[in-house]
Design a protein around this motif. Structure first.
Motif, PDB file in Angstrom:
ATOM      1  N   VAL A 203      -7.562  -5.608   1.678  1.00  0.00           N
ATOM      2  CA  VAL A 203      -8.101  -7.280   0.379  1.00  0.00           C
ATOM      3  C   VAL A 203      -8.757  -6.547  -0.729  1.00  0.00           C
ATOM      4  CG1 VAL A 203      -9.194  -8.570   2.148  1.00  0.00           C
ATOM      5  CG2 VAL A 203     -10.639  -7.536   1.083  1.00  0.00           C
ATOM      6  N   ASN A 204      -9.113  -5.753  -0.844  1.00  0.00           N
ATOM      7  CA  ASN A 204      -8.849  -5.161  -2.180  1.00  0.00           C
ATOM      8  C   ASN A 204      -7.249  -4.317  -2.768  1.00  0.00           C
ATOM      9  OD1 ASN A 204     -12.609  -4.326  -1.105  1.00  0.00           O
ATOM     10  ND2 ASN A 204     -12.221  -5.676  -2.555  1.00  0.00           N
ATOM     11  N   ALA A 205      -7.032  -3.292  -2.331  1.00  0.00           N
ATOM     12  CA  ALA A 205      -5.927  -2.496  -2.516  1.00  0.00           C
ATOM     13  C   ALA A 205      -5.106  -3.738  -2.791  1.00  0.00           C
ATOM     14  CB  ALA A 205      -5.831  -1.990  -1.367  1.00  0.00           C
ATOM     15  N   ALA A 206      -5.218  -4.838  -2.071  1.00  0.00           N
ATOM     16  CA  ALA A 206      -4.429  -5.993  -2.020  1.00  0.00           C
ATOM     17  C   ALA A 206      -4.006  -6.760  -3.521  1.00  0.00           C
ATOM     18  CB  ALA A 206      -3.331  -6.399  -0.602  1.00  0.00           C
ATOM     19  N   GLN A 207      -5.107  -7.044  -3.340  1.00  0.00           N
ATOM     20  CA  GLN A 207      -5.388  -7.488  -4.891  1.00  0.00           C
ATOM     21  C   GLN A 207      -5.108  -7.114  -6.240  1.00  0.00           C
ATOM     22  OE1 GLN A 207      -9.703  -8.268  -5.834  1.00  0.00           O
ATOM     23  NE2 GLN A 207      -9.751 -10.550  -6.346  1.00  0.00           N
ATOM     24  N   LYS A 208      -5.419  -5.485  -6.203  1.00  0.00           N
ATOM     25  CA  LYS A 208      -5.589  -5.757  -7.537  1.00  0.00           C
ATOM     26  C   LYS A 208      -3.604  -4.893  -7.782  1.00  0.00           C
ATOM     27  CE  LYS A 208      -6.169  -0.881  -9.517  1.00  0.00           C
ATOM     28  NZ  LYS A 208      -6.590   1.165  -8.959  1.00  0.00           N
ATOM     29  N   HIS A 209      -2.914  -4.550  -6.772  1.00  0.00           N
ATOM     30  CA  HIS A 209      -1.830  -4.499  -6.499  1.00  0.00           C
ATOM     31  C   HIS A 209      -0.829  -6.129  -7.245  1.00  0.00           C
ATOM     32  CE1 HIS A 209       1.937  -2.898  -5.029  1.00  0.00           C
ATOM     33  NE2 HIS A 209       2.847  -3.838  -5.702  1.00  0.00           N
ATOM     34  N   LEU A 210      -1.353  -7.198  -6.693  1.00  0.00           N
ATOM     35  CA  LEU A 210      -0.799  -8.433  -6.888  1.00  0.00           C
ATOM     36  C   LEU A 210      -0.973  -8.370  -8.257  1.00  0.00           C
ATOM     37  CD1 LEU A 210      -1.417  -9.642  -3.472  1.00  0.00           C
ATOM     38  CD2 LEU A 210       0.224  -9.426  -3.753  1.00  0.00           C
ATOM     39  N   ASP A 211      -2.328  -8.458  -8.706  1.00  0.00           N
ATOM     40  CA  ASP A 211      -2.979  -8.746  -9.953  1.00  0.00           C
ATOM     41  C   ASP A 211      -1.918  -7.790 -10.983  1.00  0.00           C
ATOM     42  OD1 ASP A 211      -4.549 -10.285  -9.178  1.00  0.00           O
ATOM     43  OD2 ASP A 211      -6.758  -8.776  -9.389  1.00  0.00           O
ATOM     44  N   SER A 212      -1.560  -6.899 -10.714  1.00  0.00           N
ATOM     45  CA  SER A 212      -0.699  -5.954 -11.771  1.00  0.00           C
ATOM     46  C   SER A 212       0.491  -6.028 -11.865  1.00  0.00           C
ATOM     47  CB  SER A 212      -0.860  -4.636 -10.959  1.00  0.00           C
ATOM     48  OG  SER A 212       0.537  -4.751  -9.709  1.00  0.00           O
ATOM     49  N   TYR A 213       1.218  -7.514 -11.346  1.00  0.00           N
ATOM     50  CA  TYR A 213       2.413  -8.339 -12.100  1.00  0.00           C
ATOM     51  C   TYR A 213       2.381  -9.252 -12.723  1.00  0.00           C
ATOM     52  CZ  TYR A 213       3.942  -6.887  -6.979  1.00  0.00           C
ATOM     53  OH  TYR A 213       3.848  -6.489  -5.561  1.00  0.00           O
ATOM     54  N   ASP A 214       1.010  -9.018 -12.972  1.00  0.00           N
ATOM     55  CA  ASP A 214       0.578  -9.975 -14.217  1.00  0.00           C
ATOM     56  C   ASP A 214       1.241 -11.452 -14.235  1.00  0.00           C
ATOM     57  OD1 ASP A 214      -0.885 -10.809 -16.668  1.00  0.00           O
ATOM     58  OD2 ASP A 214       0.573  -9.830 -18.069  1.00  0.00           O
ATOM     59  N   LEU A 215       0.982 -12.073 -13.092  1.00  0.00           N
ATOM     60  CA  LEU A 215       1.884 -13.377 -12.876  1.00  0.00           C
ATOM     61  C   LEU A 215       0.609 -14.394 -13.158  1.00  0.00           C
ATOM     62  CD1 LEU A 215       4.889 -12.502 -10.224  1.00  0.00           C
ATOM     63  CD2 LEU A 215       5.250 -12.736 -12.641  1.00  0.00           C
TER      64      LEU A 215
ATOM     65  N   TYR B  42       0.543  -1.292  -0.326  1.00  0.00           N
ATOM     66  CA  TYR B  42       0.060  -0.460   0.262  1.00  0.00           C
ATOM     67  C   TYR B  42       0.583   1.298   0.158  1.00  0.00           C
ATOM     68  CZ  TYR B  42      -2.951  -3.272   2.100  1.00  0.00           C
ATOM     69  OH  TYR B  42      -3.354  -4.933   2.462  1.00  0.00           O
ATOM     70  N   GLY B  43       0.385   2.355  -0.158  1.00  0.00           N
ATOM     71  CA  GLY B  43       0.699   3.550  -0.071  1.00  0.00           C
ATOM     72  C   GLY B  43      -0.133   4.872   0.006  1.00  0.00           C
ATOM     73  N   LYS B  44       0.536   6.152  -0.197  1.00  0.00           N
ATOM     74  CA  LYS B  44      -0.505   7.196   0.735  1.00  0.00           C
ATOM     75  C   LYS B  44      -2.092   6.690  -0.235  1.00  0.00           C
ATOM     76  CE  LYS B  44       2.638  10.065   2.536  1.00  0.00           C
ATOM     77  NZ  LYS B  44       3.138  11.446   3.084  1.00  0.00           N
ATOM     78  N   ASP B  45      -2.339   6.560  -1.353  1.00  0.00           N
ATOM     79  CA  ASP B  45      -3.491   6.897  -2.214  1.00  0.00           C
ATOM     80  C   ASP B  45      -4.656   5.954  -2.240  1.00  0.00           C
ATOM     81  OD1 ASP B  45      -2.707   8.748  -3.686  1.00  0.00           O
ATOM     82  OD2 ASP B  45      -1.795   7.108  -5.746  1.00  0.00           O
ATOM     83  N   ASP B  46      -3.615   5.143  -0.899  1.00  0.00           N
ATOM     84  CA  ASP B  46      -4.929   3.205  -0.807  1.00  0.00           C
ATOM     85  C   ASP B  46      -5.813   3.732   0.214  1.00  0.00           C
ATOM     86  OD1 ASP B  46      -3.947   2.042  -3.730  1.00  0.00           O
ATOM     87  OD2 ASP B  46      -2.040   1.732  -2.088  1.00  0.00           O
ATOM     88  N   ILE B  47      -5.021   5.281   1.003  1.00  0.00           N
ATOM     89  CA  ILE B  47      -5.543   5.188   2.258  1.00  0.00           C
ATOM     90  C   ILE B  47      -7.041   5.305   1.929  1.00  0.00           C
ATOM     91  CG2 ILE B  47      -6.341   7.271   4.313  1.00  0.00           C
ATOM     92  CD1 ILE B  47      -3.021   7.425   3.625  1.00  0.00           C
ATOM     93  N   GLY B  48      -7.706   4.298   3.189  1.00  0.00           N
ATOM     94  CA  GLY B  48      -9.299   4.639   3.311  1.00  0.00           C
ATOM     95  C   GLY B  48     -10.014   3.388   2.557  1.00  0.00           C
ATOM     96  N   LYS B  49      -8.832   3.030   1.161  1.00  0.00           N
ATOM     97  CA  LYS B  49      -9.873   1.181   0.811  1.00  0.00           C
ATOM     98  C   LYS B  49      -9.027   0.150   1.928  1.00  0.00           C
ATOM     99  CE  LYS B  49      -7.849   3.332  -3.108  1.00  0.00           C
ATOM    100  NZ  LYS B  49      -6.986   3.576  -4.573  1.00  0.00           N
TER     101      LYS B  49
END
Length: 226
Positions: free
Chosen positions: A78-90, A68-75
């Motif tokens: 699990v949703n922010a983590a999923q989005k971040h992990l999916d962005s790796y495209d593994l 997470y970063g500052k832009d994720d505050i308030g989210k």
């Protein structure tokens, strides 16, 4: 074998590498320990990660919760983590479960390992009970300041977490911690979970690993209860 896993193939046998690629895990909590665990697991090429959490990201989380970063505050975490992990495209499937662990939590039927990334023993004991009911190995990790512990709970083969930490009190979640220490404990949990899953004899079976990072001392204590 996936090309990005080339560096780890020599560490494990061909059979073990195939088994790792089929591994499904549950991570209970997507804070400091959970985000680190997810980072390691996705880069090992496992099949699926279920993320469980019902909290939102706060600014005080950012010193150790590495997805997470500052832009994720308030989210929701699990949703922010999923989005971040999916962005790796593994190749690992990430499933977000926005719920708090309780007695009614349903463990997915395909889960092979449960990783404890919670911050209090009350919830950990509930999670352990769910793991035992479903006959799934449960890898506990805890961290406070410079100190941490790791233990593998294998239903029917080891002592219970409730036996080891029966007198543990539920503390405020505002315990002192920082990112390097959290990462080390999370890494050790993943390593121990992997050894349990692969049925290696050198796992922490009926042994509690205590880590003092301030003095760089590690103790392994026999916790088997006769």
């Amino acid at each position: 074998m996936k090309e990005y896993l080339k560096r780890q193939t020599e560490i494990f046998s061909e059979e073990e590498n195939k088994k790792i690629e089929g591994l499904n895990v549950m991570i209970a909590g997507t804070g400091g320990l959970g985000t680190n665990q997810a980072q390691h697991l996705i880069r090992m090429g496992i099949n699926k990660i279920y993320l469980y959490d019902n909290d939102k990201i706060e600014i005080t989380n950012l010193n150790r919760q590495i997805l997470y970063g500052k832009d994720d505050i308030g989210k929701y975490k699990v949703n922010a983590a999923q989005k971040h992990l999916d962005s790796y495209d593994l190749d690992t499937e990430i499933i977000a479960k926005r719920e708090k662990i309780n007695q009614d939590t349903e463990i997915p039927v395909d889960v092979d390992l449960i990783f404890d990334a919670l911050d209090n023993f009350e919830s950990r004991f509930i999670l352990e009970e769910l793991a035992v009911q479903n006959n799934i190995p449960f890898i506990h990790g805890g961290i406070e300041s410079w100190y941490g512990q790791v233990v593998a709970i294998i239903p029917g083969e080891t002592v219970r977490l409730q036996e080891v930490f029966s007198g543990a009190e539920t503390k405020s979640t505002d315990v002192a911690n920082f990112s390097p220490a959290v990462s080390i404990i999370a890494s050790l949990q993943i390593i121990e979970g992997l050894k349990v899953y692969l049925k290696r004899e050198d796992c922490l079976k009926n042994k509690l690993l205590l880590i003092d990072l301030k003095s760089c001392e590690v103790d392994k204590i026999d916790i088997k209860i006769e």
